[in-house]
Structure formats: C-alpha cells, structure tokens
Design an enzyme around this catalytic site. Sequence first.
Site, PDB file in Angstrom:
ATOM      1  N   ASP A  26       0.867  -1.178   0.000  1.00 39.30           N
ATOM      2  CA  ASP A  26       0.000   0.000   0.000  1.00 39.30           C
ATOM      3  C   ASP A  26       0.906   1.231   0.000  1.00 39.30           C
ATOM      4  OD1 ASP A  26       0.929   0.310   2.624  1.00 39.30           O
ATOM      5  OD2 ASP A  26      -1.059   0.310   3.533  1.00 39.30           O
ATOM      6  N   CYS A  85       3.221  -2.920   4.130  1.00 41.18           N
ATOM      7  CA  CYS A  85       2.360  -1.788   4.489  1.00 41.18           C
ATOM      8  C   CYS A  85       3.114  -1.003   5.556  1.00 41.18           C
ATOM      9  CB  CYS A  85       0.970  -2.248   4.949  1.00 41.18           C
ATOM     10  SG  CYS A  85       0.875  -3.051   6.558  1.00 41.18           S
ATOM     11  N   THR A  87       3.196  -1.088   8.860  1.00 36.16           N
ATOM     12  CA  THR A  87       3.794  -1.935   9.900  1.00 36.16           C
ATOM     13  C   THR A  87       3.944  -3.386   9.476  1.00 36.16           C
ATOM     14  OG1 THR A  87       1.641  -2.497  10.852  1.00 36.16           O
ATOM     15  CG2 THR A  87       2.772  -0.533  11.743  1.00 36.16           C
ATOM     16  N   HIS A 118       9.592 -23.358  10.174  1.00 36.31           N
ATOM     17  CA  HIS A 118       8.653 -23.982  11.110  1.00 36.31           C
ATOM     18  C   HIS A 118       7.192 -23.834  10.709  1.00 36.31           C
ATOM     19  CE1 HIS A 118      11.630 -24.018  14.734  1.00 36.31           C
ATOM     20  NE2 HIS A 118      12.174 -24.475  13.619  1.00 36.31           N
ATOM     21  N   HIS A 153       6.956 -30.145  12.819  1.00 39.45           N
ATOM     22  CA  HIS A 153       6.218 -28.934  12.457  1.00 39.45           C
ATOM     23  C   HIS A 153       5.067 -29.247  11.501  1.00 39.45           C
ATOM     24  CE1 HIS A 153       9.267 -26.633  14.483  1.00 39.45           C
ATOM     25  NE2 HIS A 153      10.181 -27.268  13.780  1.00 39.45           N
TER      26      HIS A 153
END
Length: 174
Positions: A26, A85, A87, A118, A153
């Site tokens: 964005d 974006c 954050t 993982h 995993h």
Amino acid sequence: RTKNIVGINPGTSFIQMSDEIILGADHGGFELKQILAHHLKQKGWTVVDKGTHDGSRCDYPDIAEEVCLAVLATKGENSSGILVCGTGIGIAIAANKLPNIRAAVCHDHYTARMAREHNNANILAIGGRTTGPEIAKDIVDTFLSARYVGAHHEVRVEKIARIESRYLGNQGSS
C-alpha cells in the site's frame, strides 16, 4: 543464485521450483517495495509487482488479496509473495483471510527463517515505516533462502489447515 524451492505441500512430497516473487504494497510500504523489487531483480528473481504503482493512498486489504490470489494461482502451491504496508500487520491480517495463505510479519532474519522453516509461510509481510531498507533486504533474502523443515512442524501446519477448513465458510469473521 539457486532457484527458490517454493514449498512442500502439507501431506505430500511435491516440490515446485520457481524464481518468481510476487510483490505488493500500500502507500505506506510503496518506497520499501520499490527498493525490495530492485534488490530482488539484481539477485536474478523475476518480480511480479501487483501494486500500488505510486505513493497514492490505497487500501492494504485490496493489495493483500491481489498478491495472495497471484501466489495461489502460480504453478505449484506455496509460491512466495512479499507484502509491505506501514507496519506489516494490517496487510498480513488481510492476507491470512485467504485459504492456503500463511503470512508472517517478520522484523529480523530470525523471524523470517522461522516463518519458513517452522510455519511454512508463503507470504512475508514487512513494515515499510518500521523496517529500514538494509534490514528489509536481509529479511527478504533470509525468507527466500529458508526451507520448510517439516518433521514435527508438519503436524502443526496440518492443524492450521484443518482449522482453516472448518471455518472457511464463516464469511462474517473478524
């Protein structure tokens, strides 16, 4: 550079080779996306840029959906995408609403490696306002070079897929 092994489909031994990376951001991640696209091209990756194509305000859920649909449509499940974006959080939340997407917000090389090894993450999310360009390049390089290890995993990744299947029809979730 070796080709990226883009993933192992849970429950099978299928491995798909690809050197294509799908990017999207964005307005809050536009500048960092441009830097990462250049970095990846210099390393020999084919970059598919799903936008935004300038710094104009746009909504990260739209970009997340566009990138995730392209990742899912790429030959071989679990191909790779990178979302940016402000954050990394909002765009990852939006991405994780799509089936078979495992988006991880990573802020250093350790979280990038663990997301792949993982959690079999197929989307890397980074904060354009919280991550410097050199750290972001390191995160991207680590994410793309790490390989899913499966083993114990695998049970967890399969459980995530079963949860997703159970609630897939629940369209009103928040």
